[in-house]
Scaffold this motif. Sequence first.
Motif, short mmCIF file in Angstrom:
data_model
loop_
_atom_site.label_atom_id
_atom_site.label_comp_id
_atom_site.label_asym_id
_atom_site.label_seq_id
_atom_site.Cartn_x
_atom_site.Cartn_y
_atom_site.Cartn_z
N ALA A 88 104.81 48.58 126.04
CA ALA A 88 103.68 48.15 126.88
C ALA A 88 104.08 47.90 128.32
CB ALA A 88 103.04 46.89 126.29
N GLY A 92 105.10 53.63 132.55
CA GLY A 92 105.70 53.94 131.27
C GLY A 92 106.62 55.14 131.30
N VAL A 119 97.53 50.17 128.41
CA VAL A 119 98.19 49.23 127.51
C VAL A 119 97.76 47.79 127.81
CG1 VAL A 119 100.23 50.63 126.96
CG2 VAL A 119 100.19 49.28 129.06
N HIS A 120 96.57 47.62 128.39
CA HIS A 120 96.18 46.31 128.93
C HIS A 120 96.05 45.23 127.88
CE1 HIS A 120 92.20 47.72 127.65
NE2 HIS A 120 91.82 46.46 127.68
N ASP A 121 95.79 45.62 126.61
CA ASP A 121 95.62 44.61 125.55
C ASP A 121 96.61 44.84 124.42
OD1 ASP A 121 94.62 47.00 124.61
OD2 ASP A 121 92.70 46.18 123.93
N THR A 122 97.80 45.31 124.78
CA THR A 122 98.77 45.78 123.80
C THR A 122 99.97 44.86 123.69
OG1 THR A 122 98.11 48.06 124.25
CG2 THR A 122 100.24 47.74 123.21
N ILE A 124 103.78 43.82 123.40
CA ILE A 124 104.85 44.43 124.19
C ILE A 124 105.61 45.50 123.40
CG2 ILE A 124 106.58 42.67 123.61
CD1 ILE A 124 107.64 42.99 126.48
N GLN A 126 104.29 47.52 121.25
CA GLN A 126 103.42 48.64 120.92
C GLN A 126 103.39 49.56 122.15
OE1 GLN A 126 99.71 47.21 119.20
NE2 GLN A 126 100.77 45.51 118.24
N GLY A 127 102.28 50.23 122.39
CA GLY A 127 102.25 51.09 123.56
C GLY A 127 102.90 52.44 123.30
N ALA A 150 98.10 52.79 121.92
CA ALA A 150 97.18 52.03 122.76
C ALA A 150 96.22 53.01 123.42
CB ALA A 150 97.94 51.24 123.83
N ARG A 408 101.64 45.65 130.78
CA ARG A 408 100.24 45.90 130.42
C ARG A 408 99.36 46.30 131.62
NH1 ARG A 408 101.10 40.81 127.86
NH2 ARG A 408 101.97 41.13 125.79
N ASN A 473 108.55 38.29 124.40
CA ASN A 473 107.16 38.71 124.25
C ASN A 473 106.26 37.48 124.49
OD1 ASN A 473 106.75 37.30 121.67
ND2 ASN A 473 107.95 38.94 120.75
#
Length: 574
Positions: A88, A92, A119-122, A124, A126-127, A150, A408, A473
């Motif tokens: 995230a 990236g 990735v604004h609501d992901t 760390i 994930q993504g 994401a 994010r 995180n």
Amino acid sequence: MKKQNLFIVPAMAFFLSLSGFSLKKDQPDPPSNTPVFSKATYTGNDAVYTNNPLASNEFYNPILQGCYPDPAITRKGEDYYLVASSFAMFPGVPIFHSKDLVNWKQIGHVLDRESQLDVHDTGISQGVYAPGITYNPNNDTFYMITTAFAGGLGNIVVKTKDPMQGWGEPIKLDFEGIDPSLFFDDDGKAYVVHNDAPDKGKELYQGHRVIKVWEYDVEHDQVIKGTDKIIVDGGVDITEKPIWIEAPHLYKKAGNYYLMCAEGGTGGWHSEVIFMGDSPKGPFEPAPSNPILTQRYFPSNRENMVDWAGHADLVEGPDGKYYGVFLGVRPNTENRVNTGRETFILPVDWSGTYPVFENGLVPMKPKLELPEGVTNKTSEKGYFPNGNFTFEEDFSNKQLDYRWIGLRGPREAFIKQGKKGLEIKPFETEITELKPTSTLFHRQMHKTFTFSTDLAYKPKSENDFAGITCYQNERFNYAFGITKKDKAYYIVLQRTEKGNSEVLASKPISLSENISLKVEADNDVYTFSFSTDDTAFTKLGDSVSGDILSTNVAGGFTGAMIGLYATSANSIQP
């Protein structure tokens, strides 16, 4: 998306990819409650480098220290390009360039704008996972393929004619699974291999996965429906119940096709295995001497321990010899992984039928011999450093170093450069929330390090906070900085573990001048201190454990980061 638009990179994106992003300068002085960071210094001081100085013909391994996991590599002529996972983090997929596989320069990020990465609501970890990068000589094009957990994208590919000039928009691919990689054959045909679940109802045990292959339509950039085939079921020997066969790559050598995969999961049983077949679609037979790379068989108290080795990719070097990049970890004295999964390299012996990582089946050493004719330049300006080094940023340059990243969301959303340094516009978001934060991060790259910054800041209320975060995180982190209570200013230290926050120490201070903040780590021991005269530092509270900053305590796939942090929604109370 229309095919003719794939290589059109907007002018701003081109500029960002070419030279970093530009910070606005010569702005009026910010309000006093806008944090201004005028300097940041990171110094690494690991004993492994002090105790193992380099000879003139040596370089250090890993080649990328800190959280640069899941490396993939490709070559066009004399140019090598390497990418790594970013999850995230924003931008990236960091991308590096080298001419010799020893000296690397970061040239930017593959996914450097919001149209490519959401990735604004992901979380760390994930993504964006496990990117693959491949050069296709048949159409002189570079491809980066990855799984984006994401933004509703799934598996995507982006393309470019020149990695130095930015990348096109993502193309969504029509298949499930993770860890995709592209292979372009001599006859112009193309294939995608990836990890996937077994066919429905055929899962035999926890961690049972398969490797699939698809034919790939290069003209339309899509897998060809109905061409998918399972080419590895479970792993090298399914009767042994191998787990997490993943990260596949296809190669061709001397008329044979080779499929290399990670097996055993990213942890203590991680390894790299190899198969051979006479077609990209198999059948594939495992090598009789698998694994070809692992560190799983050795005592946990070995000196300068490297562990979790796997998730590799191969490339032919400038000397005609093969090399493999892969991830590994270097636990601290408490066997915790704060620096995350790093990028290593080893020469590969492919003189026989199957490739084998040289010294990849014995405890790894911190140094390697330079390839013939190569000079170690990693201590020179412009090259990505390794070993012990100091990185200084006074925020006076127009371009910010690529090592500074957001989380994010884009850095440009909350920073600008004024006459007095780097201003951070505080978001109404704390680092303990699963949202974009107004934090500029630098990866932790050593077990023993010092990070310090100078801060000009006068919070207006208890809602304001600015300082440093040591961050694994949103549920595991430290926050160290300045806030206000009633009419007094306070310096505070907060620990957040499993989402529960506790103020460990606080102290009223005068803010007539700038304040310097410092965090020092010695393996698992972290110490936070401050200075109001830029000379004598005062420790705040007791030293604390770095346990919550380790991957094997907090979970996930990333390493710890140190951030310049501000918020206008502070909940830390002295």
